[in-house]
Enzyme design. Structure first.
Site, short mmCIF file in Angstrom:
data_model
loop_
_atom_site.label_atom_id
_atom_site.label_comp_id
_atom_site.label_asym_id
_atom_site.label_seq_id
_atom_site.Cartn_x
_atom_site.Cartn_y
_atom_site.Cartn_z
N LYS A 53 0.85 -1.20 0.00
CA LYS A 53 0.00 0.00 0.00
C LYS A 53 0.89 1.26 0.00
O LYS A 53 0.63 2.21 -0.74
CB LYS A 53 -0.93 0.01 1.22
CG LYS A 53 -2.07 -0.98 1.08
CD LYS A 53 -2.82 -1.23 2.38
CE LYS A 53 -3.86 -2.32 2.18
NZ LYS A 53 -4.49 -2.78 3.42
N GLN A 97 -4.59 -1.21 9.63
CA GLN A 97 -4.58 -2.55 9.04
C GLN A 97 -5.26 -3.54 9.99
O GLN A 97 -4.92 -3.63 11.17
CB GLN A 97 -3.12 -2.97 8.76
CG GLN A 97 -2.96 -4.30 8.06
CD GLN A 97 -3.52 -4.31 6.63
OE1 GLN A 97 -3.40 -3.34 5.90
NE2 GLN A 97 -4.12 -5.42 6.25
N ASP A 120 -10.85 3.27 4.11
CA ASP A 120 -11.27 1.88 4.07
C ASP A 120 -12.79 1.77 3.95
O ASP A 120 -13.31 0.68 3.68
CB ASP A 120 -10.84 1.20 5.39
CG ASP A 120 -9.91 0.03 5.15
OD1 ASP A 120 -9.70 -0.33 3.97
OD2 ASP A 120 -9.39 -0.52 6.13
#
Ligand SMILES: NC(=O)c1ccc[n+]([C@@H]2O[C@H](COP(=O)([O-])OP(=O)(O)OC[C@H]3O[C@@H](n4cnc5c(N)ncnc54)[C@H](OP(=O)(O)O)[C@@H]3O)[C@@H](O)[C@H]2O)c1
Length: 299
Positions: A53, A97, A120
């Site tokens: 990422k 994460q 997200d």
């Protein structure tokens, strides 16, 4: 034989558009999109995801920062870091994460991210916007957004008259995917572990989306001839044919046999997988445009 939907190529075209949008935002306003990724603990798979990422964010021309916290980080420390990132004007996207180590509670952490920076798309405000059909002002969860983009490549943006079946009802994927299909005018059935006669439900689908986490569960005789099959599952299984102790990734769909029946199908790997990271970059540039008071690009 089905058309193979190339997620790598679709992801690359999203990344190219994001890179261009990022450069024009910076040249017009001086704002460089900023993505902060927070990782707790030392799970190697999570670190590999986070590294890719960060690399992709740099490739898109973003400011990219990573906070790696030790496995014994407290809930309070993690939420304090998120609060600092919420207040940092150079950061437009925050990603924590998942999964977090067991002693941490993910839900309050997700809710501590400012909805405008929730790239997200997991905050209840963003989930609520999809649920109410507001796709214009929130941030859409990355994997369903990416899967939807692949569906649009085959069917266009208006799915009127098409039956869609989503197997799986997780907050991360199944629910938002069902809502995106509904917003595009498909007639949607959400299937799950309590669904009776799943095969006959699936056979009704013009668009069949599998997000279960069970290797090759969807067989050819569950697929309506000519249907579009989107396989979200990522399962690592033993591959003795490759040598002792070797493994391979497979989806939730028995790919070889389903491809004989489907009209279009995503492979695993190389289908939905690459789209997630591309849509994360798209969400970050969208968040940066909004902060700068500019109309965000669509993807
Ligand atoms: N980047 C990506 O490509 C990406 C992103 C996210 C997820 N994934 C993959 O997608 C898969 C699903 O992820 P998730 O997070 O949505 O998983 P999850 O939270 O474990 O949800 C799985 C869903 O599948 C349903 N299910 C389980 N067994 C079933 C059965 N026998 N028949 C019908 N439905 C069944 C469950 O039903 P109940 O609700 O009734 O328990 C649940 O709704 C996993 O393989 C994951 O690795 C990939």
């Amino acid at each position: 034989m089905a058309v193979v939907i190339d997620g790598k190529e679709a992801a690359a075209s999203v990344i190219a558009a994001v890179t261009e949008a990022s450069a024009s935002l910076e040249s017009e306003t001086g704002v460089k999109p900023g993505l902060a990724v927070v990782i707790v603990g030392d799970d190697p798979a999570s670190h590999a995801y986070v590294n890719s990422k960060g690399k992709m964010a740099k490739q898109c021309g973003f400011k990219s920062i990573q906070h790696s916290l030790p496995a014994d980080t407290s809930q309070e420390t993690l939420e304090k870091l998120v609060a600092e990132l919420n207040a940092d004007p150079s950061i437009h996207g925050i990603l924590v994460q998942l999964p977090l180590p067991k002693h941490l509670n993910a839900e309050p952490v997700i809710l501590s991210v400012s909805p405008e920076k929730d790239v997200d798309g997991l905050h209840v405000v963003n989930a609520g916007k999809i649920a109410t059909g507001d796709l214009a002002t929130g941030l859409i969860s990355c994997t369903p957004a990416g899967a939807m983009l692949l569906v649009n490549r085959i069917h266009g943006r208006d799915l009127s008259g098409l039956n869609a079946v989503v197997i799986g009802r997780s907050n991360l994927f199944g629910k938002p995917m069902g809502l995106l299909l509904l917003a595009a005018n498909a007639t949607v059935t959400m299937a799950h572990s309590k669904t009776k006669d799943l095969g006959s439900v699936c056979r009704n689908a013009d668009i069949l989306v599998a997000a279960v986490g069970r290797p090759q569960m969807v067989k050819a005789d569950w697929v309506k001839p000519g249907a579009t099959v989107i396989d979200v599952g990522i399962n690592r299984v033993a591959a003795p044919d490759k040598g002792e102790g070797k493994t391979r990734l497979v989806g939730d769909v028995a790919y070889a046999e389903a491809a004989e029946v489907a009209g279009a199908i995503t492979p695993v790997p190389g289908g939905v997988g690459p789209m997630t990271i591309a849509m994360l970059m798209a969400n970050t540039v969208i968040a940066a445009y909004r902060t700068a008071g500019k109309t965000a690009p669509g993807f």
